[in-house]
Design an enzyme around this catalytic site. Structure first.
Site, PDB file in Angstrom:
ATOM      1  N   ARG A 184      -6.435  42.428  -3.597  1.00  0.00           N
ATOM      2  CA  ARG A 184      -6.750  41.157  -4.250  1.00  0.00           C
ATOM      3  C   ARG A 184      -7.393  40.203  -3.236  1.00  0.00           C
ATOM      4  O   ARG A 184      -7.300  40.396  -2.037  1.00  0.00           O
ATOM      5  CB  ARG A 184      -5.492  40.556  -4.886  1.00  0.00           C
ATOM      6  CG  ARG A 184      -5.196  41.229  -6.223  1.00  0.00           C
ATOM      7  CD  ARG A 184      -3.937  40.725  -6.868  1.00  0.00           C
ATOM      8  NE  ARG A 184      -2.750  41.337  -6.275  1.00  0.00           N
ATOM      9  CZ  ARG A 184      -1.521  41.167  -6.758  1.00  0.00           C
ATOM     10  NH1 ARG A 184      -1.319  40.421  -7.807  1.00  0.00           N
ATOM     11  NH2 ARG A 184      -0.485  41.756  -6.169  1.00  0.00           N
ATOM     12  N   VAL A 185      -8.018  39.185  -3.788  1.00  0.00           N
ATOM     13  CA  VAL A 185      -8.942  38.416  -2.951  1.00  0.00           C
ATOM     14  C   VAL A 185      -8.254  37.680  -1.797  1.00  0.00           C
ATOM     15  O   VAL A 185      -8.774  37.666  -0.669  1.00  0.00           O
ATOM     16  CB  VAL A 185      -9.800  37.469  -3.831  1.00  0.00           C
ATOM     17  CG1 VAL A 185      -8.975  36.337  -4.439  1.00  0.00           C
ATOM     18  CG2 VAL A 185     -10.961  36.926  -3.052  1.00  0.00           C
TER      19      VAL A 185
ATOM     20  N   ARG B  27     -11.327  31.027  -9.524  1.00  0.00           N
ATOM     21  CA  ARG B  27      -9.948  31.402  -9.819  1.00  0.00           C
ATOM     22  C   ARG B  27      -9.060  30.212  -9.433  1.00  0.00           C
ATOM     23  O   ARG B  27      -9.458  29.364  -8.630  1.00  0.00           O
ATOM     24  CB  ARG B  27      -9.495  32.630  -9.004  1.00  0.00           C
ATOM     25  CG  ARG B  27     -10.177  33.950  -9.362  1.00  0.00           C
ATOM     26  CD  ARG B  27      -9.812  34.465 -10.739  1.00  0.00           C
ATOM     27  NE  ARG B  27     -10.362  35.797 -10.987  1.00  0.00           N
ATOM     28  CZ  ARG B  27     -11.597  36.036 -11.424  1.00  0.00           C
ATOM     29  NH1 ARG B  27     -12.440  35.038 -11.648  1.00  0.00           N
ATOM     30  NH2 ARG B  27     -12.000  37.281 -11.638  1.00  0.00           N
TER      31      ARG B  27
ATOM     32  N   TYR C 242      -5.329  47.471 -17.946  1.00  0.00           N
ATOM     33  CA  TYR C 242      -4.421  46.388 -17.573  1.00  0.00           C
ATOM     34  C   TYR C 242      -4.407  45.307 -18.653  1.00  0.00           C
ATOM     35  O   TYR C 242      -3.349  44.940 -19.166  1.00  0.00           O
ATOM     36  CB  TYR C 242      -4.869  45.806 -16.233  1.00  0.00           C
ATOM     37  CG  TYR C 242      -3.967  44.734 -15.667  1.00  0.00           C
ATOM     38  CD1 TYR C 242      -2.747  45.059 -15.070  1.00  0.00           C
ATOM     39  CD2 TYR C 242      -4.340  43.391 -15.695  1.00  0.00           C
ATOM     40  CE1 TYR C 242      -1.927  44.076 -14.535  1.00  0.00           C
ATOM     41  CE2 TYR C 242      -3.528  42.400 -15.163  1.00  0.00           C
ATOM     42  CZ  TYR C 242      -2.322  42.748 -14.575  1.00  0.00           C
ATOM     43  OH  TYR C 242      -1.519  41.767 -14.050  1.00  0.00           O
ATOM     44  N   ASP C 243      -5.606  44.829 -19.025  1.00  0.00           N
ATOM     45  CA  ASP C 243      -5.696  43.695 -19.955  1.00  0.00           C
ATOM     46  C   ASP C 243      -5.116  44.047 -21.321  1.00  0.00           C
ATOM     47  O   ASP C 243      -4.290  43.307 -21.872  1.00  0.00           O
ATOM     48  CB  ASP C 243      -7.164  43.274 -20.157  1.00  0.00           C
ATOM     49  CG  ASP C 243      -7.837  42.837 -18.858  1.00  0.00           C
ATOM     50  OD1 ASP C 243      -7.230  42.996 -17.790  1.00  0.00           O
ATOM     51  OD2 ASP C 243      -8.978  42.342 -18.917  1.00  0.00           O
TER      52      ASP C 243
HETATM   53  P1  NAD Z   1       2.913  44.257  -7.246  1.00  0.00           P
HETATM   54  O1  NAD Z   1       1.965  45.374  -7.414  1.00  0.00           O
HETATM   55  O2  NAD Z   1       3.255  43.810  -5.878  1.00  0.00           O
HETATM   56  O3  NAD Z   1       4.289  44.544  -8.010  1.00  0.00           O
HETATM   57  C1  NAD Z   1       4.425  45.410  -9.098  1.00  0.00           C
HETATM   58  C2  NAD Z   1       5.678  46.247  -8.883  1.00  0.00           C
HETATM   59  O4  NAD Z   1       5.881  47.100 -10.018  1.00  0.00           O
HETATM   60  C3  NAD Z   1       5.579  47.167  -7.666  1.00  0.00           C
HETATM   61  O5  NAD Z   1       6.751  47.069  -6.908  1.00  0.00           O
HETATM   62  C4  NAD Z   1       5.398  48.553  -8.272  1.00  0.00           C
HETATM   63  O6  NAD Z   1       5.870  49.586  -7.449  1.00  0.00           O
HETATM   64  C5  NAD Z   1       6.194  48.404  -9.558  1.00  0.00           C
HETATM   65  N1  NAD Z   1       5.814  49.367 -10.601  1.00  0.00           N
HETATM   66  C6  NAD Z   1       4.572  49.675 -11.022  1.00  0.00           C
HETATM   67  N2  NAD Z   1       4.625  50.585 -12.014  1.00  0.00           N
HETATM   68  C7  NAD Z   1       5.947  50.843 -12.236  1.00  0.00           C
HETATM   69  C8  NAD Z   1       6.644  51.690 -13.122  1.00  0.00           C
HETATM   70  N3  NAD Z   1       5.991  52.467 -13.993  1.00  0.00           N
HETATM   71  N4  NAD Z   1       7.996  51.711 -13.061  1.00  0.00           N
HETATM   72  C9  NAD Z   1       8.660  50.949 -12.169  1.00  0.00           C
HETATM   73  N5  NAD Z   1       8.047  50.116 -11.304  1.00  0.00           N
HETATM   74  C10 NAD Z   1       6.707  50.065 -11.331  1.00  0.00           C
HETATM   75  O7  NAD Z   1       2.306  43.029  -8.097  1.00  0.00           O
HETATM   76  P2  NAD Z   1       2.818  41.542  -8.312  1.00  0.00           P
HETATM   77  O8  NAD Z   1       1.710  40.643  -7.964  1.00  0.00           O
HETATM   78  O9  NAD Z   1       4.148  41.332  -7.695  1.00  0.00           O
HETATM   79  O10 NAD Z   1       2.952  41.496  -9.901  1.00  0.00           O
HETATM   80  C11 NAD Z   1       4.203  41.535 -10.558  1.00  0.00           C
HETATM   81  C12 NAD Z   1       4.000  41.342 -12.054  1.00  0.00           C
HETATM   82  O11 NAD Z   1       3.386  40.080 -12.301  1.00  0.00           O
HETATM   83  C13 NAD Z   1       3.092  42.400 -12.681  1.00  0.00           C
HETATM   84  O12 NAD Z   1       3.585  42.732 -13.959  1.00  0.00           O
HETATM   85  C14 NAD Z   1       1.770  41.687 -12.815  1.00  0.00           C
HETATM   86  O13 NAD Z   1       1.009  42.199 -13.883  1.00  0.00           O
HETATM   87  C15 NAD Z   1       2.221  40.258 -13.082  1.00  0.00           C
HETATM   88  N6  NAD Z   1       1.176  39.313 -12.678  1.00  0.00           N
HETATM   89  C16 NAD Z   1       0.930  39.053 -11.368  1.00  0.00           C
HETATM   90  C17 NAD Z   1      -0.097  38.175 -11.021  1.00  0.00           C
HETATM   91  C18 NAD Z   1      -0.407  37.844  -9.595  1.00  0.00           C
HETATM   92  O14 NAD Z   1      -1.424  37.181  -9.345  1.00  0.00           O
HETATM   93  N7  NAD Z   1       0.373  38.206  -8.609  1.00  0.00           N
HETATM   94  C19 NAD Z   1      -0.879  37.578 -12.019  1.00  0.00           C
HETATM   95  C20 NAD Z   1      -0.613  37.897 -13.358  1.00  0.00           C
HETATM   96  C21 NAD Z   1       0.437  38.746 -13.672  1.00  0.00           C
HETATM   97  N1  UDP Z   2     -13.007  39.303  -4.894  1.00  0.00           N
HETATM   98  C1  UDP Z   2     -13.909  39.145  -3.854  1.00  0.00           C
HETATM   99  N2  UDP Z   2     -13.683  39.849  -2.709  1.00  0.00           N
HETATM  100  C2  UDP Z   2     -12.614  40.670  -2.534  1.00  0.00           C
HETATM  101  C3  UDP Z   2     -11.693  40.814  -3.603  1.00  0.00           C
HETATM  102  C4  UDP Z   2     -11.943  40.120  -4.769  1.00  0.00           C
HETATM  103  O1  UDP Z   2     -14.883  38.390  -3.949  1.00  0.00           O
HETATM  104  O2  UDP Z   2     -12.492  41.264  -1.450  1.00  0.00           O
HETATM  105  C5  UDP Z   2     -13.240  38.522  -6.126  1.00  0.00           C
HETATM  106  C6  UDP Z   2     -13.160  39.322  -7.419  1.00  0.00           C
HETATM  107  O3  UDP Z   2     -14.418  39.888  -7.728  1.00  0.00           O
HETATM  108  C7  UDP Z   2     -12.743  38.263  -8.402  1.00  0.00           C
HETATM  109  C8  UDP Z   2     -11.870  37.313  -7.573  1.00  0.00           C
HETATM  110  O4  UDP Z   2     -12.210  37.578  -6.218  1.00  0.00           O
HETATM  111  O5  UDP Z   2     -13.854  37.553  -8.882  1.00  0.00           O
HETATM  112  C9  UDP Z   2     -10.368  37.545  -7.776  1.00  0.00           C
HETATM  113  O6  UDP Z   2     -10.131  38.914  -7.613  1.00  0.00           O
HETATM  114  P1  UDP Z   2      -8.664  39.528  -7.612  1.00  0.00           P
HETATM  115  O7  UDP Z   2      -8.823  41.006  -7.565  1.00  0.00           O
HETATM  116  O8  UDP Z   2      -7.846  38.880  -6.572  1.00  0.00           O
HETATM  117  O9  UDP Z   2      -8.024  39.066  -9.009  1.00  0.00           O
HETATM  118  P2  UDP Z   2      -8.543  39.064 -10.527  1.00  0.00           P
HETATM  119  O10 UDP Z   2      -9.993  39.444 -10.583  1.00  0.00           O
HETATM  120  O11 UDP Z   2      -7.676  40.032 -11.217  1.00  0.00           O
HETATM  121  O12 UDP Z   2      -8.344  37.657 -10.951  1.00  0.00           O
END
Ligand code: NAD
Ligand code: UDP
Ligand code: UDP
Length: 311
Positions: free
Chosen positions: A186-187, A211, A145-146
Site C-alpha cells: 500500500r502507498v 486518498r 475485494y470490492d
Molecule cells: P492486513 O492484511 O494486515 O490484515 C488482514 C488479516 O486477515 C491478516 O492478518 C491476514 O492473515 C488475515 N486473513 C486473511 N485471510 C484470512 C482468512 N481466510 N482466514 C483468517 N485470517 C485471514 O490488513 P488490515 O489493513 O489490517 O485490514 C484489516 C481489515 O480491515 C480487512 O478486512 C480490510 O479489508 C479492512 N480494511 C482496511 C483498510 C486499511 O486501509 N487498512 C481499509 C478498508 C478496510
Molecule cells: N500508489 C502509488 N504508489 C505505490 C502504491 C500505491 O502511487 O507504490 C497509489 C495507488 O495507485 C492508489 C493510491 O496510491 O492510487 C492508494 O493505493 P493503496 O494501494 O494504498 O490503496 P487503495 O488503492 O486500495 O486505496
C-alpha cells in the site's frame, strides 16, 4: 464488564492494534488468523497474556467457539495481496462472513464487519456519504475485494433482517500506521520504506489521484465505539480521516519528513484505480461522537519511526 471477544484477522495490521486495545480494557481476546498477510510479530507481545488466545484458522471454514462479540477483519487489504489469489479473497469475504454470521447467530453475539470505502468503487459522489451506492466494476482486477466486501455487507444486512443478528458495519477508508508489513504494497508503507532505503518513490499514474489517510489508533477507537453503540445503529458508518491528499503531495511529505534523497518516478496506473476518495464522516460524528485526532503529518512521523527500527 469484561467480555469474550473474537477478532478475525487479529494478527494483521489493524487487528493487532484492536487486540491491544480490547485487552487493555480488560476483555478476553481470541485472535483467529491464517497468517496470509498477518504476522506473529504483531502479536508477540500478547502471547504471554493469559487473557489472550491465538488460533491459526481460515475463516472460510466453520468455527465453533463461545464468544460475546465478533470483530470480522479477516481479509487481505492491499491490492498486491488480495490480487495474489483473487478466488480466495472472495471466499474469505463471502464464506468468512457466512461462517462468522452463523457463529454470531448461534451464540447471540454482536458482530462488526470491517467493510471498506472500496464499496464506493471509483466514485462520482465526492466526498462519499453512506447513502451513495457506489460505482464498482464487477469483473475487474479489484472486484474480488470490492464485490466480496459488498456481498459481505449484503449478508450482514440479511442476517439482521432475517435472523435478528446484532450487526455493525463500518466502511473503513485508507488507514496506515505502525505494524503495516514493509512489503504490504500500500502507498504509505511503500513510500516510507522507499524513502528510508533511498530508493525511487513509485507514483502510479500522474499522482493526481487522491486518498484520505486515517491513523490506526483513531480507526480502532471508532471500531470499538461502533461495537458499543446503540443496538439499532447497524451502519454502514464511514470511518476515516477527511483530510484529502494527492499521491504527489503524500510522496513529497514523506520525502520531507524522512529527509530522504529519493527521487520520484512515475509508473503505470493500475486498472480501475479510484481517482478520488474522501469520507463524509458526519454520521460517525453524530452517532458515535467520534472524529480522528491525529493529523497525517504526525501519524506519518510515528510510522516512519516504526519502519526505521524495522529496516
Ligand atoms: P492486513 O492484511 O494486515 O490484515 C488482514 C488479516 O486477515 C491478516 O492478518 C491476514 O492473515 C488475515 N486473513 C486473511 N485471510 C484470512 C482468512 N481466510 N482466514 C483468517 N485470517 C485471514 O490488513 P488490515 O489493513 O489490517 O485490514 C484489516 C481489515 O480491515 C480487512 O478486512 C480490510 O479489508 C479492512 N480494511 C482496511 C483498510 C486499511 O486501509 N487498512 C481499509 C478498508 C478496510
Ligand atoms: N500508489 C502509488 N504508489 C505505490 C502504491 C500505491 O502511487 O507504490 C497509489 C495507488 O495507485 C492508489 C493510491 O496510491 O492510487 C492508494 O493505493 P493503496 O494501494 O494504498 O490503496 P487503495 O488503492 O486500495 O486505496
Ligand atoms: N457456523 C460456524 N460456527 C457456528 C455456527 C455456524 O462456523 O457456531 C457456520 C456453519 O458452518 C454454516 C454457516 O456458519 O455453514 C452459516 O450458519 P447458519 O446457521 O446461518 O446457516 P446453516 O447452518 O443453516 O447453513
Amino acid at each position: 464488564m469484561s467480555k469474550k471477544i473474537l477478532v478475525t484477522g487479529g494478527a494483521g495490521f489493524l487487528g493487532s492494534h484492536l487486540c491491544d486495545k480490547l485487552l487493555a480494557a480488560g476483555n478476553d481476546v481470541l485472535c483467529v488468523d491464517n497468517f496470509f498477510t498477518g504476522r506473529k510479530e504483531n502479536i508477540l507481545h500478547l502471547l504471554a497474556n493469559p487473557r489472550f488466545e491465538l488460533m491459526r484458522h481460515d475463516v472460510t471454514f466453520p468455527l465453533y467457539v463461545e464468544v460475546d462479540q465478533i470483530y470480522n477483519l479477516a481479509c487481505p487489504a492491499s491490492p498486491v495481496h488480495y490480487q495474489f489469489d483473487p478466488v480466495q479473497t472472495t471466499k474469505t469475504s463471502v464464506h468468512g462472513a457466512i461462517n462468522m454470521l452463523g457463529l454470531a447467530k448461534r451464540v447471540r453475539a454482536r458482530i462488526l464487519q470491517a467493510s471498506t470505502s472500496e464499496v464506493y468503487g471509483d466514485p462520482e459522489i465526492h466526498p462519499q456519504t453512506e447513502d451513495y451506492w457506489g460505482r464498482v466494476n464487477p469483473i475487474g482486477i479489484r472486484s474480488c475485494y470490492d464485490e466480496g466486501k459488498r456481498c459481505a455487507e449484503t449478508l450482514f444486512f440479511d442476517y439482521w433482517r432475517q435472523h435478528k443478528v446484532e450487526i455493525k458495519v463500518v466502511r473503513i477508508f485508507n488507514t496506515y500506521g505502525p505494524r503495516m508489513h514493509p512489503n504490504d504494497g500500500r502507498v504509505v508503507s511503500n513510500f516510507i520504506v522507499q524513502a528510508l532505503k533511498g530508493e525511487n518513490i513509485t507514483i502510479y499514474g500522474q499522482g493526481t489521484q487522491t486518498r484520505s489517510f486515517c491513523y490506526a489508533d483513531d480507526l480502532v477507537d471508532a471500531m470499538i465505539g461502533m461495537m458499543g453503540s446503540d443496538k439499532d445503529l447497524t451502519g454502514p458508518v464511514n470511518i476515516g480521516n477527511p483530510g484529502e491528499f494527492t499521491m504527489l503531495e503524500l510522496a513529497n511529505m514523506v520525502i520531507r519528513l524522512t529527509g530522504s534523497k529519493s527521487q520520484i518516478i512515475f509508473m503505470p496506473l493500475p486498472q480501475d484505480d479510484p481517482k478520488q476518495r474522501r469520507p463524509d464522516i458526519s454520521l460517525a460524528k453524530s452517532k458515535l461522537g467520534w472524529e480522528p485526532k491525529i493529523q497525517l503529518e504526525d501519524g506519518l512521523k510515528e510510522t516512519i519511526r516504526y519502519f526505521k527500527n524495522k529496516i
